[in-house]
Write an enzyme that holds these catalytic residues in place. Sequence first.
Site, PDB file in Angstrom:
ATOM      1  N   GLY A  68       0.839  -1.198   0.000  1.00 28.05           N
ATOM      2  CA  GLY A  68       0.000   0.000   0.000  1.00 28.05           C
ATOM      3  C   GLY A  68       0.871   1.244   0.000  1.00 28.05           C
ATOM      4  O   GLY A  68       0.566   2.241  -0.660  1.00 28.05           O
ATOM      5  N   THR A  69       1.967   1.185   0.723  1.00 24.92           N
ATOM      6  CA  THR A  69       2.891   2.326   0.783  1.00 24.92           C
ATOM      7  C   THR A  69       3.418   2.639  -0.610  1.00 24.92           C
ATOM      8  O   THR A  69       3.491   3.807  -1.015  1.00 24.92           O
ATOM      9  CB  THR A  69       4.067   1.984   1.733  1.00 24.92           C
ATOM     10  OG1 THR A  69       3.526   1.710   3.027  1.00 24.92           O
ATOM     11  CG2 THR A  69       5.053   3.120   1.829  1.00 24.92           C
ATOM     12  N   ASN A 148      -6.909   4.961   9.136  1.00 21.97           N
ATOM     13  CA  ASN A 148      -6.466   3.713   9.750  1.00 21.97           C
ATOM     14  C   ASN A 148      -6.544   3.733  11.279  1.00 21.97           C
ATOM     15  O   ASN A 148      -6.657   2.694  11.908  1.00 21.97           O
ATOM     16  CB  ASN A 148      -5.038   3.379   9.300  1.00 21.97           C
ATOM     17  CG  ASN A 148      -4.110   4.558   9.367  1.00 21.97           C
ATOM     18  OD1 ASN A 148      -4.333   5.583   8.713  1.00 21.97           O
ATOM     19  ND2 ASN A 148      -3.065   4.441  10.167  1.00 21.97           N
ATOM     20  N   ALA A 197      -2.960  -5.965   0.026  1.00 26.96           N
ATOM     21  CA  ALA A 197      -3.570  -7.290   0.230  1.00 26.96           C
ATOM     22  C   ALA A 197      -3.638  -7.718   1.693  1.00 26.96           C
ATOM     23  O   ALA A 197      -4.596  -8.380   2.106  1.00 26.96           O
ATOM     24  CB  ALA A 197      -2.794  -8.334  -0.576  1.00 26.96           C
ATOM     25  N   HIS A 198      -2.623  -7.339   2.485  1.00 31.43           N
ATOM     26  CA  HIS A 198      -2.597  -7.901   3.852  1.00 31.43           C
ATOM     27  C   HIS A 198      -3.634  -7.281   4.782  1.00 31.43           C
ATOM     28  O   HIS A 198      -3.784  -7.701   5.934  1.00 31.43           O
ATOM     29  CB  HIS A 198      -1.181  -7.829   4.449  1.00 31.43           C
ATOM     30  CG  HIS A 198      -0.739  -6.473   4.916  1.00 31.43           C
ATOM     31  ND1 HIS A 198      -0.711  -6.137   6.238  1.00 31.43           N
ATOM     32  CD2 HIS A 198      -0.277  -5.403   4.240  1.00 31.43           C
ATOM     33  CE1 HIS A 198      -0.241  -4.897   6.366  1.00 31.43           C
ATOM     34  NE2 HIS A 198       0.032  -4.431   5.159  1.00 31.43           N
ATOM     35  N   THR A 234       9.975  -7.827 -12.062  1.00 30.30           N
ATOM     36  CA  THR A 234       9.255  -9.092 -12.255  1.00 30.30           C
ATOM     37  C   THR A 234       8.101  -9.181 -11.266  1.00 30.30           C
ATOM     38  O   THR A 234       8.294  -8.983 -10.061  1.00 30.30           O
ATOM     39  CB  THR A 234      10.230 -10.273 -12.052  1.00 30.30           C
ATOM     40  OG1 THR A 234      11.295 -10.100 -12.975  1.00 30.30           O
ATOM     41  CG2 THR A 234       9.548 -11.613 -12.265  1.00 30.30           C
ATOM     42  N   CYS A 322       2.668   1.331  11.975  1.00 25.88           N
ATOM     43  CA  CYS A 322       3.899   1.921  11.430  1.00 25.88           C
ATOM     44  C   CYS A 322       4.489   2.936  12.392  1.00 25.88           C
ATOM     45  O   CYS A 322       5.614   3.374  12.232  1.00 25.88           O
ATOM     46  CB  CYS A 322       3.613   2.600  10.096  1.00 25.88           C
ATOM     47  SG  CYS A 322       2.646   1.586   9.010  1.00 25.88           S
TER      48      CYS A 322
HETATM   49  N1  PLP Z   1      -2.380   3.422   3.998  1.00 24.40           N
HETATM   50  C1  PLP Z   1      -3.125   3.101   5.059  1.00 24.40           C
HETATM   51  C2  PLP Z   1      -4.374   3.870   5.348  1.00 24.40           C
HETATM   52  C3  PLP Z   1      -2.724   2.062   5.905  1.00 24.40           C
HETATM   53  O1  PLP Z   1      -3.461   1.756   6.978  1.00 24.40           O
HETATM   54  C4  PLP Z   1      -1.527   1.360   5.609  1.00 24.40           C
HETATM   55  C5  PLP Z   1      -1.037   0.300   6.512  1.00 24.40           C
HETATM   56  O2  PLP Z   1      -1.205   0.364   7.698  1.00 24.40           O
HETATM   57  C6  PLP Z   1      -0.807   1.718   4.461  1.00 24.40           C
HETATM   58  C7  PLP Z   1      -1.254   2.757   3.681  1.00 24.40           C
HETATM   59  C8  PLP Z   1       0.440   1.008   4.081  1.00 24.40           C
HETATM   60  O3  PLP Z   1       0.173  -0.256   3.552  1.00 24.40           O
HETATM   61  P1  PLP Z   1       1.337  -1.365   3.510  1.00 24.40           P
HETATM   62  O4  PLP Z   1       1.426  -1.916   4.892  1.00 24.40           O
HETATM   63  O5  PLP Z   1       0.865  -2.383   2.524  1.00 24.40           O
HETATM   64  O6  PLP Z   1       2.570  -0.670   3.071  1.00 24.40           O
END
Ligand code: PLP
Length: 380
Positions: A68-69, A148, A197-198, A234, A322
């Site tokens: 997601g990041t 989040n 995905a996680h 890849t 995080c």
């Molecule tokens: N954006 C939001 C709103 C999130 O809650 C998170 C993860 O906590 C992320 C981005 C980042 O996703 P990833 O853990 O896949 O990097």
Amino acid sequence: MYLDYNATTPLDRRVFEIMAPYMTERWGNSSSPYRFGNQARIALEKGRARVAECIGAETGEIVFCASGTEADNLAVRGVAAALRTRGNHIVTSSVEHHAVLYTCRALEAEGYRVTYLPVDDDGLVGLKELEKSLTPETILVTVMHANNETGVLQPVGEIARIARERGIVFHSDAVQTAGKLPGRLCGTGADLLSLSAHKFYGPKGVGALYVRKGTPISPRITGGPHEHGLRAGTENVPGIVGLAAALALAAESARAEAERLALLRDRFENRVLEAVPGTRVNGRGAPRVPNTSNLSFDAVDGESIVLGLDLGGICVSTGSACSTGDPEPSHVLLAMGLSPKEAQGSIRVSLGRHTEEKELDAAVDTLAQTVARLRAISSI
Ligand code: PLP
């Protein structure tokens, strides 16, 4: 008792079974021209089509990446770079995930101007403030779908409309809504959407960015023609197969699960408010995703509550996973008007597929005892 589903979710066993052959037997490189490559490429493209269908996109509008990041980085940096000659102003909110917030800060150091929109006491961005912030130089608006830490849902449909009327690209970080809400995410009207995905019982280390056809964006990782030239490298075929399967499974049960979790969350919050004096629920006045509860407790430290609950076998967090180990109070709660002390006395409880009423009731009891014990110690 795991109550931190916003940090991550366990891999669905059905998803694991679907992924496994792509690690052991069908391990080809999806760019290879022979049969192993073809097998992998077919799986990759099936995954792309499946994700597109789940969110209401066209197959060619899905770009897979590593998290997601990374999806957030590709969206924000990619649009900023593509439109650099048109303008240098970006609008975001003060409650974004660090994946967006820190990216915007980095872009400021590169000469972009960024407006960080304030939020009200419930964590909502004001549409009037958004409109006022837009200038002819504005190239991108990036506002998250659900927060989040609090679960608060921003009015992304309205934001998309305002941006579209002015020809401004709109990105929304949908990492905390994908798979959690019924309906197709593209219905928000955003030009770009980030997924991970996680967060919906898929594997870690794989994400996706929806890029509406025609959206100006340039790659951040170069090195090959993968992913429509937007993300070289890849492809992680097992991960992508897993992401697609997990999203499809989550979509199947999204409506029923959202209703179940909303009832559980409301019951939990009401019971905590009753059992623990000096408690407030952050963002309760706003629309929220059904699984998230952010609670502040007077005269206790959230970190101590998390540790105390861990001793009682309950996993919750103080906010974003995080930010764990970060002594600073949550930027999200501060932006909502909480004092640093109030923000530091807060925890996030996030429910998921395996959460049941009985265990949540037990969690309320343990929480009440933990807070009472900590308050007694701190008043000595
Ligand atoms: N954006 C939001 C709103 C999130 O809650 C998170 C993860 O906590 C992320 C981005 C980042 O996703 P990833 O853990 O896949 O990097």
